[in-house]
Design a protein around this motif. Structure first.
Motif, PDB file in Angstrom:
ATOM      1  N   ILE A 105      -4.441  -4.215  -4.059  1.00 17.57           N
ATOM      2  CA  ILE A 105      -4.348  -5.643  -3.727  1.00 17.57           C
ATOM      3  C   ILE A 105      -4.906  -5.905  -2.333  1.00 17.57           C
ATOM      4  CG2 ILE A 105      -2.712  -7.484  -3.190  1.00 17.57           C
ATOM      5  CD1 ILE A 105      -1.018  -6.539  -5.481  1.00 17.57           C
ATOM      6  N   LEU A 106      -4.522  -5.018  -1.392  1.00 20.22           N
ATOM      7  CA  LEU A 106      -5.029  -5.191  -0.028  1.00 20.22           C
ATOM      8  C   LEU A 106      -6.549  -5.103  -0.003  1.00 20.22           C
ATOM      9  CD1 LEU A 106      -2.607  -3.322   2.393  1.00 20.22           C
ATOM     10  CD2 LEU A 106      -3.026  -5.769   2.146  1.00 20.22           C
ATOM     11  N   HIS A 162       4.444   9.619  -8.560  1.00 24.72           N
ATOM     12  CA  HIS A 162       5.316   8.478  -8.272  1.00 24.72           C
ATOM     13  C   HIS A 162       4.726   7.517  -7.252  1.00 24.72           C
ATOM     14  CE1 HIS A 162       8.620   9.828 -10.705  1.00 24.72           C
ATOM     15  NE2 HIS A 162       8.406  11.050 -10.258  1.00 24.72           N
ATOM     16  N   SER A 163       3.450   7.479  -7.166  1.00 27.43           N
ATOM     17  CA  SER A 163       2.856   6.638  -6.126  1.00 27.43           C
ATOM     18  C   SER A 163       2.073   5.465  -6.713  1.00 27.43           C
ATOM     19  CB  SER A 163       1.929   7.479  -5.243  1.00 27.43           C
ATOM     20  OG  SER A 163       0.963   8.086  -6.064  1.00 27.43           O
ATOM     21  N   LYS A 164       2.398   5.156  -7.989  1.00 32.18           N
ATOM     22  CA  LYS A 164       1.654   4.093  -8.659  1.00 32.18           C
ATOM     23  C   LYS A 164       1.726   2.778  -7.879  1.00 32.18           C
ATOM     24  CE  LYS A 164       1.479   2.612 -13.458  1.00 32.18           C
ATOM     25  NZ  LYS A 164       2.384   2.718 -14.626  1.00 32.18           N
ATOM     26  N   HIS A 165       2.947   2.451  -7.434  1.00 30.00           N
ATOM     27  CA  HIS A 165       3.121   1.167  -6.740  1.00 30.00           C
ATOM     28  C   HIS A 165       2.309   1.119  -5.465  1.00 30.00           C
ATOM     29  CE1 HIS A 165       6.129   3.911  -5.156  1.00 30.00           C
ATOM     30  NE2 HIS A 165       6.233   3.164  -4.071  1.00 30.00           N
ATOM     31  N   ILE A 166       2.225   2.280  -4.798  1.00 26.15           N
ATOM     32  CA  ILE A 166       1.456   2.299  -3.552  1.00 26.15           C
ATOM     33  C   ILE A 166      -0.008   2.011  -3.838  1.00 26.15           C
ATOM     34  CG2 ILE A 166       0.790   3.702  -1.573  1.00 26.15           C
ATOM     35  CD1 ILE A 166       3.711   3.150  -1.597  1.00 26.15           C
ATOM     36  N   ARG A 190      -1.202   0.395  -6.307  1.00 27.20           N
ATOM     37  CA  ARG A 190      -1.383  -1.019  -6.658  1.00 27.20           C
ATOM     38  C   ARG A 190      -1.410  -1.889  -5.405  1.00 27.20           C
ATOM     39  NH1 ARG A 190       1.804  -2.214 -12.309  1.00 27.20           N
ATOM     40  NH2 ARG A 190       0.624  -0.670 -13.476  1.00 27.20           N
ATOM     41  N   ALA A 191      -0.489  -1.606  -4.490  1.00 28.37           N
ATOM     42  CA  ALA A 191      -0.473  -2.387  -3.247  1.00 28.37           C
ATOM     43  C   ALA A 191      -1.785  -2.204  -2.490  1.00 28.37           C
ATOM     44  CB  ALA A 191       0.703  -1.970  -2.375  1.00 28.37           C
TER      45      ALA A 191
END
Lengths: 165, 414
Positions: free
Chosen positions: A13-14, A3-7, A9-10
């Motif tokens: 981006i950084l 469940h850490s896909k969004h992390i 991705r962020a």
């Protein structure tokens, strides 16, 4: 982790922004920056290549001998012509006049150096414009007229003209 | 000493170069650090009673953060050159360090807000159509995972970020104090206490801003003001106000008691030129009165009704906001009023209303932060409707746009 896909991705981006910054920075930093200190070294040579604008009063002398003589013998001897007028490069070139020279016949010019201020050395001639103009019981207009000072002082030889006031 | 004897000023030592903009800059920066620290009391230290302002404090921090450097840019004649300190950072310059500190802090706040609001973003992305959907989806980074596991992970990261954020906020504002504290030619500024003074007053102003903003938002949103939240904010505000004022006085008392040569001019300054803004506003109106008021709130808790407490807290917070502004003014302007020769005063400083660095521009910059918060709130409401208690994991549960309401019922149906 599932469940850490969004992390991720962020983080990506950084990372992208970070490397992007480093990359862009590489192109933005001028070539000679840092060669001899925290500045662009080439700028020194660019400045060296520029033609000087000011020529000191010696440069006026050959064409304005009279004004020169008048100025250097008076109290304004320490003041260069170009301080009150403008740089010679805008006025004369190759021994020819190329454009008019501003004359600035305004009391604001005098106030620039002679307005009474706390931070001026004690011995320097300075006057409270209004009080000075009102000396001898004269009335002063609400806004000081431009030519107020020239009635009694010449710009080039400023010692007060005798008999006035 | 008073008056204007000629010759005590050094040449070129006549004008006050740092005006309203440089007063506003530490003020807004202080609000950034302050509101972030209050938010962290909830996010890191788990003060549950502060939950209602947990989101507000973050958004306010971001709003102020965006506009904190703007006064500096107005003050600089060449604002576009600001990027140079980022591109070619000079680590031996304290001023240039701002670029790095600001950037790091900005990323922390942005990430934290993103994580706290992620569930809302995802829900909005699901419920909107067209360009709005695209907008929210891009904010959500095109992953709609809001499972409990992912939220737990988010929460963990939020705690870590907030924990890093506290020292970062302290550095951000301590740095501003350092700017002044390290000017060794100016005995009024040059003290190691300066960063600490700035920091405590920053936190004071941040908490005060929360007390004021929270109550205003609740009033106009037609929601109830949580008494526990206000009580707790008042308690913290009291503590930090006392700390800030004590330190501010301590600095002056030290100089006064030492009676070194600078006291001649600083004493005259504080009791003369700054009498109104220092003694009147900063000490009496801004410190004494609110500290008494907050003392009443904290010490006489059982005897106060909720509306009374809210009102007292609100008034005290407003006064403290003025106090901190006055303190910035007295430090920034006051420190420039006397000549570096320490023998007399420079010309008086009166900012114009409409000039480039005047009061009008200052007010606009200050208000811009609130406009940002309002716009933010339009897209991602900080408060949800009370009835829909199942909302997000972090914020208070009240919200008010109709769009949201509709969205909620749609979710309930689906």
């Amino acid at each position: 982790m599932e469940h850490s896909k969004h992390i991720w991705r962020a983080a990506l981006i950084l990372l992208f922004l970070g490397t992007g910054f480093v990359g862009v920075r590489h192109f933005l930093i001028p070539k000679s920056f840092g060669q001899a200190g925290h500045y662009r070294y080439d700028s020194i040579f660019e400045y060296m290549a520029q033609e000087p604008n000011h020529g000191s009063r010696e440069s006026c002398r050959k064409c304005h001998e009279e004004k020169f003589a008048e100025t250097v013998k008076g109290r304004h001897a320490p003041v260069q012509c170009e301080v009150c007028h403008a740089p010679v490069s805008a006025h004369a070139k190759d021994d020819k006049k190329i454009a008019d020279m501003p004359t600035n016949p305004n009391h604001k010019l005098c106030a620039l150096c002679h307005q009474k201020l706390d931070s001026r050395p004690k011995g320097f001639p300075q006057v409270d414009l209004r009080r000075h103009l009102a000396g001898g019981g004269r009335t002063v207009a609400a806004t000081i007229p431009d030519a107020a000072c020239f009635e009694c002082h010449s710009a080039h030889e400023p010692s007060p003209l005798r008999g006035e006031r | 000493m008073e008056g204007s004897g000629v010759g005590f000023s050094y040449p070129n030592d006549l004008h006050i170069a740092w005006g309203v903009m440089i007063v506003l800059y530490p003020y807004v920066t202080g609000l950034v650090a302050g509101s972030f620290v209050v938010g962290s009391l909830y996010h890191v230290f788990g003060r549950q009673e502060l939950k209602p302002i947990s989101r507000l404090s973050l958004v306010a921090s971001l709003g102020f953060l965006i506009f904190a450097p703007v006064p500096l840019l107005f003050h600089l004649g060449q604002p576009m050159r600001c990027f140079n300190i980022m591109i070619t950072p000079n680590f031996s310059s304290a001023m240039a360090a701002f670029g790095v500190i600001y950037a790091v802090y900005f990323i922390i706040v942005l990430l934290e807000i993103w994580l706290v609001f992620r569930k809302d973003i995802v829900m909005n992305a699901r419920q909107n159509r067209g360009i709005l959907r695209w907008f929210y989806a891009s904010l959500a980074l095109w992953t709609y995972d809001v499972s409990d596991e992912s939220r737990k992970l988010d929460h963990k990261i939020v705690v870590v970020l907030a924990a890093i954020g506290i020292p970062a906020a302290c550095v951000l504002h301590g740095y501003v104090g350092f700017m002044f504290g390290s000017v060794k030619a100016n005995p009024y500024w040059s003290t190691p206490l300066m960063p600490v003074i700035f920091l405590t007053s920053a936190i004071t102003s941040g908490i005060a801003m929360m007390v004021v903003l929270y109550q205003i938002l609740m009033k106009f949103g037609g929601r109830t003001i949580e008494p526990d939240c206000v009580q707790s904010l008042c308690k913290w505000l009291w503590l930090f106000a006392i700390l800030a004022v004590t330190l501010e006085l301590l600095e002056i008392v030290c100089i006064a008691y030492e009676r070194s040569e600078e006291w001649v001019v600083i004493g005259t300054l504080l009791s003369g030129k700054l009498a109104f803004s220092f003694i009147g506003i900063q000490l009496v109106f801004g410190s004494l009165i609110p500290i008494i008021l907050l003392g009443i709130v904290v010490l006489m808790r059982p005897y106060l009704t909720n509306p009374l407490r809210n009102t007292i807290g609100f008034v005290a917070a407003l006064f403290l906001l003025v106090q901190v502004l006055a303190m910035r003014w007295n430090v920034v302007i006051g420190g420039q009023l006397f000549s570096k020769s320490l023998m007399g005063f420079r010309e008086a400083y009166q900012p114009g209303l409409f000039e480039k660095e005047g009061l009008g521009v200052a007010l606009l910059i200050f208000l811009a932060s609130f406009v940002f918060m309002a716009i933010f709130n339009r897209f991602l409401p900080m408060y949800e409707k009370k009835e829909n208690g199942n909302g997000t994991g972090d914020g208070a549960k009240t919200g008010f746009t109709e769009r949201r309401e509709a969205a909620k019922s749609e979710e309930a149906r689906g």
